[in-house]
Design an enzyme around this catalytic site. Structure first.
Site, PDB file in Angstrom:
ATOM      1  N   ASN A   1       0.816  -1.215   0.000  1.00  0.00           N
ATOM      2  CA  ASN A   1       0.000   0.000   0.000  1.00  0.00           C
ATOM      3  C   ASN A   1       0.854   1.271   0.000  1.00  0.00           C
ATOM      4  O   ASN A   1       0.453   2.273  -0.621  1.00  0.00           O
ATOM      5  CB  ASN A   1      -0.931  -0.022   1.226  1.00  0.00           C
ATOM      6  CG  ASN A   1      -1.537   1.336   1.495  1.00  0.00           C
ATOM      7  OD1 ASN A   1      -2.445   1.782   0.788  1.00  0.00           O
ATOM      8  ND2 ASN A   1      -1.020   2.042   2.498  1.00  0.00           N
TER       9      ASN A   1
ATOM     10  N   TYR B   1       5.031   9.451 -11.377  1.00  0.00           N
ATOM     11  CA  TYR B   1       4.254   8.667 -10.402  1.00  0.00           C
ATOM     12  C   TYR B   1       3.391   7.649 -11.162  1.00  0.00           C
ATOM     13  O   TYR B   1       3.350   6.466 -10.819  1.00  0.00           O
ATOM     14  CB  TYR B   1       3.391   9.637  -9.595  1.00  0.00           C
ATOM     15  CG  TYR B   1       2.369   9.039  -8.653  1.00  0.00           C
ATOM     16  CD1 TYR B   1       2.747   8.333  -7.522  1.00  0.00           C
ATOM     17  CD2 TYR B   1       0.995   9.232  -8.877  1.00  0.00           C
ATOM     18  CE1 TYR B   1       1.790   7.821  -6.651  1.00  0.00           C
ATOM     19  CE2 TYR B   1       0.041   8.737  -8.008  1.00  0.00           C
ATOM     20  CZ  TYR B   1       0.446   8.027  -6.894  1.00  0.00           C
ATOM     21  OH  TYR B   1      -0.500   7.524  -6.028  1.00  0.00           O
TER      22      TYR B   1
HETATM   23  N1  NAD Z   1      -4.314   9.750  -1.608  1.00  0.00           N
HETATM   24  C1  NAD Z   1      -4.717   9.659  -2.889  1.00  0.00           C
HETATM   25  O1  NAD Z   1      -5.405  10.551  -3.429  1.00  0.00           O
HETATM   26  C2  NAD Z   1      -4.358   8.437  -3.698  1.00  0.00           C
HETATM   27  C3  NAD Z   1      -4.838   8.352  -5.009  1.00  0.00           C
HETATM   28  C4  NAD Z   1      -4.527   7.230  -5.777  1.00  0.00           C
HETATM   29  C5  NAD Z   1      -3.725   6.235  -5.234  1.00  0.00           C
HETATM   30  N2  NAD Z   1      -3.241   6.367  -3.968  1.00  0.00           N
HETATM   31  C6  NAD Z   1      -2.381   5.285  -3.450  1.00  0.00           C
HETATM   32  O2  NAD Z   1      -2.953   4.777  -2.261  1.00  0.00           O
HETATM   33  C7  NAD Z   1      -1.908   4.291  -1.402  1.00  0.00           C
HETATM   34  C8  NAD Z   1      -2.074   4.888  -0.026  1.00  0.00           C
HETATM   35  O3  NAD Z   1      -1.985   6.294  -0.125  1.00  0.00           O
HETATM   36  P1  NAD Z   1      -2.437   7.257   1.071  1.00  0.00           P
HETATM   37  O4  NAD Z   1      -2.906   8.512   0.421  1.00  0.00           O
HETATM   38  O5  NAD Z   1      -3.323   6.538   2.005  1.00  0.00           O
HETATM   39  O6  NAD Z   1      -1.017   7.546   1.767  1.00  0.00           O
HETATM   40  P2  NAD Z   1      -0.713   8.396   3.098  1.00  0.00           P
HETATM   41  O7  NAD Z   1       0.389   9.335   2.711  1.00  0.00           O
HETATM   42  O8  NAD Z   1      -1.941   8.941   3.714  1.00  0.00           O
HETATM   43  O9  NAD Z   1      -0.182   7.299   4.115  1.00  0.00           O
HETATM   44  C9  NAD Z   1       0.863   6.510   3.768  1.00  0.00           C
HETATM   45  C10 NAD Z   1       1.603   5.954   4.982  1.00  0.00           C
HETATM   46  O10 NAD Z   1       2.733   5.313   4.388  1.00  0.00           O
HETATM   47  C11 NAD Z   1       3.855   5.547   5.209  1.00  0.00           C
HETATM   48  N3  NAD Z   1       5.057   5.414   4.392  1.00  0.00           N
HETATM   49  C12 NAD Z   1       5.525   6.290   3.465  1.00  0.00           C
HETATM   50  N4  NAD Z   1       6.678   5.833   2.963  1.00  0.00           N
HETATM   51  C13 NAD Z   1       6.931   4.643   3.570  1.00  0.00           C
HETATM   52  C14 NAD Z   1       7.981   3.706   3.483  1.00  0.00           C
HETATM   53  N5  NAD Z   1       9.020   3.921   2.660  1.00  0.00           N
HETATM   54  N6  NAD Z   1       7.944   2.586   4.242  1.00  0.00           N
HETATM   55  C15 NAD Z   1       6.907   2.376   5.092  1.00  0.00           C
HETATM   56  N7  NAD Z   1       5.879   3.251   5.237  1.00  0.00           N
HETATM   57  C16 NAD Z   1       5.896   4.371   4.483  1.00  0.00           C
HETATM   58  C17 NAD Z   1       3.667   6.953   5.756  1.00  0.00           C
HETATM   59  O11 NAD Z   1       4.413   7.127   6.947  1.00  0.00           O
HETATM   60  C18 NAD Z   1       2.144   7.008   5.957  1.00  0.00           C
HETATM   61  O12 NAD Z   1       1.795   6.661   7.292  1.00  0.00           O
HETATM   62  C19 NAD Z   1      -0.597   4.659  -2.099  1.00  0.00           C
HETATM   63  O13 NAD Z   1      -0.109   3.548  -2.817  1.00  0.00           O
HETATM   64  C20 NAD Z   1      -1.001   5.766  -3.046  1.00  0.00           C
HETATM   65  O14 NAD Z   1      -0.117   5.845  -4.150  1.00  0.00           O
HETATM   66  C21 NAD Z   1      -3.545   7.433  -3.179  1.00  0.00           C
END
Ligand code: NAD
Length: 257
Positions: free
Chosen positions: A91, A160
């Site tokens: 994730n 990305y």
């Molecule tokens: N937020 C959006 O709009 C969105 C849209 C499309 C896809 N996504 C995808 O959904 C997934 C989750 O995104 P989100 O928005 O919930 O993220 P977020 O930034 O809210 O949370 C991500 C968590 O990952 C942790 N993290 C970051 N780098 C890390 C690493 N190297 N090792 C371990 N932990 C790490 C951070 O500390 C954080 O707690 C991601 O793959 C993102 O690409 C998000």
């Protein structure tokens, strides 16, 4: 007789990377509610421990496992701590430095590296580390959270999107490698989420969500809790015959063809 393939993951071990916040946190909570013992991975200890406390407050099972998934040694230590798992959710995808929106023509290799490292190399590294245990058990579920940036393409998110598209290609290929060993490999693709920095911007400007959600048939942006129902299905016994796929959970923004 129809075999029981119910949509439950009771007694399964699951590790969810980057589950100290956002989508990962919602996945961890829902997977624990579906019966899994959840390892909450994050590089931030406070976030991981706080999600575990939330899960334990419901009388469910969760443990923090702190590791930067981009660091091979840390991933090795994580696998030693958790032991083999049944379910891996890749994730983590938003690096600590964020996803900088910029014209590719104005970007530099140092802008690309964190995105490709986390969304491709870490997915390969963590999957490679947990796969032998799944192969030995003859059962496994690998799910990677990707983005419509990698399916449709989005302005200012070319790198990305490229890293996410690579993770989808990897998942489709890996599904062929390990399908006969009881392991499925899938992706869930998200559109824009009302969460994190975007949620802050929406709070400051209430008209913003309406504007941003115009191209979304569902009439709103995604929320972290939208992702878990499909994720639990794909990671359950019921998901046994679903592999090598990319499923959008994006309110209909960009249909899968
Ligand atoms: N937020 C959006 O709009 C969105 C849209 C499309 C896809 N996504 C995808 O959904 C997934 C989750 O995104 P989100 O928005 O919930 O993220 P977020 O930034 O809210 O949370 C991500 C968590 O990952 C942790 N993290 C970051 N780098 C890390 C690493 N190297 N090792 C371990 N932990 C790490 C951070 O500390 C954080 O707690 C991601 O793959 C993102 O690409 C998000």
């Amino acid at each position: 007789m129809i075999p029981d393939r119910s949509n439950v993951i009771a007694d399964r071990n699951a590790v969810i990377t980057g589950s100290g916040a956002g989508v990962g946190r919602a996945l961890a909570i829902q997977m624990a509610r579906a019966g899994a013992h959840v390892w909450v991975n994050d590089l931030n200890r406070d976030r991981a421990e706080s999600v575990c406390a939330e899960i334990e407050a419901e009388g469910l099972l969760a443990s923090p496992v702190i590791a930067d998934v981009c660091d091979g040694d840390a991933v090795g230590a994580m696998v030693r701590e958790t032991g083999p798992v049944d379910i891996l959710v890749n994730n983590a995808g938003i690096p600590e430095s964020g996803v900088r929106l910029q014209h590719f023509a104005e970007s530099e290799p140092e802008d690309w590296e964190p995105l490709i490292r986390l969304n491709l190399f870490a997915v390969l590294g963590v999957t490679r580390a947990y796969l032998p245990g799944m192969i030995e058990n003859g059962w496994g579920r690998i799910l990677t959270i990707v983005s419509d940036s990698g399916r449709k393409g989005e302005r200012h998110q070319a790198v990305y999107g490229a890293a996410k598209a690579a993770a989808m290609g990897f998942s489709r290929g890996l599904a062929h490698d390990v399908g006969r060993q009881g392991i499925t490999v899938n992706c869930i693709a998200l559109g824009a989420m009302n969460h994190g920095v975007l949620a802050d911007a929406i709070e400051a400007d209430p008209g913003l969500e309406r504007k941003l959600s115009r191209p979304y048939p569902a009439g709103r942006l995604g929320r972290p809790e939208d992702v878990a129902p499909l994720a639990v299905l794909l990671c359950s016994d019921g998901g046994a015959f679903i592999t090598g796929q990319v499923y959008p959970v994006d309110g209909g923004y960009f249909p899968a063809l």
